[in-house]
Write a protein that holds these residues in place. Structure first.
Motif, short mmCIF file in Angstrom:
data_model
loop_
_atom_site.label_atom_id
_atom_site.label_comp_id
_atom_site.label_asym_id
_atom_site.label_seq_id
_atom_site.Cartn_x
_atom_site.Cartn_y
_atom_site.Cartn_z
N PHE A 5 0.83 -1.21 0.00
CA PHE A 5 0.00 0.00 0.00
C PHE A 5 0.87 1.26 0.00
N ALA A 6 1.95 1.22 0.77
CA ALA A 6 2.86 2.37 0.83
C ALA A 6 3.49 2.62 -0.54
N LEU A 7 3.89 1.54 -1.23
CA LEU A 7 4.49 1.70 -2.55
C LEU A 7 3.46 2.15 -3.58
N MET A 8 2.22 1.75 -3.40
CA MET A 8 1.15 2.22 -4.29
C MET A 8 1.02 3.74 -4.19
N ILE A 9 1.03 4.24 -2.95
CA ILE A 9 0.96 5.69 -2.73
C ILE A 9 2.21 6.37 -3.27
N LEU A 10 3.38 5.74 -3.06
CA LEU A 10 4.63 6.30 -3.55
C LEU A 10 4.63 6.40 -5.06
N GLY A 11 4.13 5.37 -5.74
CA GLY A 11 4.04 5.39 -7.20
C GLY A 11 3.16 6.51 -7.70
N ALA A 12 2.00 6.69 -7.04
CA ALA A 12 1.10 7.77 -7.43
C ALA A 12 1.76 9.13 -7.21
N ALA A 13 2.47 9.27 -6.09
CA ALA A 13 3.14 10.53 -5.79
C ALA A 13 4.22 10.84 -6.81
N ALA A 14 4.93 9.80 -7.26
CA ALA A 14 6.00 9.99 -8.25
C ALA A 14 5.44 10.54 -9.55
N VAL A 15 4.32 9.99 -10.00
CA VAL A 15 3.71 10.46 -11.25
C VAL A 15 3.21 11.90 -11.09
N ILE A 16 2.59 12.19 -9.95
CA ILE A 16 2.09 13.55 -9.72
C ILE A 16 3.24 14.55 -9.72
N LEU A 17 4.37 14.17 -9.11
CA LEU A 17 5.53 15.06 -9.09
C LEU A 17 6.08 15.28 -10.50
#
Length: 325
Positions: A289-301
């Motif tokens: 779940f943490a990596l899912m959020i991290l992946g989303a954050a990376a794309v947004i950045l």
């Protein structure tokens, strides 16, 4: 468009282009991160499109007639070679580690990919300036079509030359399409891990076939995409966003496979795989779940940086220029 191509570069400039190509390749190895968006952030997107379009029928005729020098002079081959060298270097250096992680920690890695693709769908929707009924219908149609199609596409697709060629042709569209990576298209076609393995095992025959398809698809598709964006910009973006949303069915991290004995075995990517909820909310789930959020954050950045670059860069005067990476 030709005005976007720079001719007077030094050797150091081409080395920098190689580094930028490496960043693009690193992005495209991961499903959900667009190499095209990365190219825009790095300031080479417009020249990339212009350089690809410089490889036209006239250039091919010159090559076939043996007038190689004239053909090269008519294209931005130094730019393309520099960027391509960086892309392939990234693919060969990153693929082995990623292949190992997919085989040992599939749920965790696919969770990261899921976050990347889900955020990509959202960022694409932000490109739509005016939502009207046709745009909504286009997005819904894309979502339903992708959801149905990815459920029909078997995980074990043929490894024949013609299918590998088509896979390369479709995957290369990531350099042009907004927010969609070539790796993600390979996932949909069931060829992501196969091509990744070919890279790690240095299976150059397979890689040559995929690369040939990629070159063909890139030369042809850039013109079609130009036409679509020029005439149906919002509809095209909505359809692409819908395709991403519907395709999330394919990369949901938690799956089971029903064996002939009726037993459920935890797996990912098999022909009979079904999406399920996590079996337990343990440490692996927390990490996934943490990596899912991290992946989303990376794309947004990445998208934020791309938008910032877009605001700082004046639009080209050529009407046929694609505006969205």
């Amino acid at each position: 468009m030709r005005g976007d191509i720079q001719k007077d570069r030094t050797f150091r400039d081409y080395l920098i282009l190689g580094v930028k190509g490496y960043c693009m390749g690193a992005a495209d190895v991961v499903p959900g991160v667009s190499g095209g968006t990365m190219a825009f952030i790095l300031g080479i997107y417009r020249e990339l499109i212009a350089s690809i379009k410089s490889v036209d029928l006239r250039c091919l005729r010159l090559l076939l007639s043996g007038r190689v020098k004239e053909a090269l002079d008519a294209t931005s081959w130094k730019f393309l070679v520099s960027v391509a060298a960086g892309i392939f270097t990234a693919i060969f250096t990153i693929a082995k580690g990623l292949s190992y992680m997919l085989s040992t920690h599939p749920v965790v890695i696919w969770s990261f990919f899921f976050g990347l693709v889900a955020a990509s769908a959202i960022t694409i929707c932000l490109e739509i300036e005016k939502w009207h009924p046709r745009v909504v219908v286009g997005m819904v149609a894309g979502t339903l079509a992708a959801y149905v199609v990815v459920g029909m596409v078997p995980a074990s697709t043929p490894n024949t030359a013609w299918f590998l060629f088509l896979s390369g042709a479709f995957a290369i569209c990531a350099m042009i399409l907004p927010g969609i990576s070539g790796a993600f298209i390979l996932v949909l076609l069931g060829k992501y891990q196969f091509v990744l393995q070919a890279v790690t095992e240095r299976d150059f025959l397979t890689l040559f076939i995929v690369a040939a398809g990629a070159a063909t698809g890139l030369i042809c598709f850039v013109r079609l995409l130009n036409w679509l964006f020029e005439r149906y910009r919002h509809m095209t973006i909505a359809l692409l966003a819908g395709l991403l949303v519907g395709s999330l069915r394919k990369i949901w991290p938690w799956k089971t496979s029903v064996e002939s004995f009726g037993q459920h075995v935890s797996t990912h990517g098999t022909a009979t795989a079904e999406n399920v909820l996590p079996a337990s909310f343990d440490g692996e789930f927390a990490l996934a779940f943490a990596l899912m959020i991290l992946g989303a954050a990376a794309v947004i950045l990445i998208e934020y940086l791309g938008r910032k670059m877009r605001r700082q860069t004046p639009r080209p005067q050529v009407a046929s220029q694609i505006q969205t990476p």
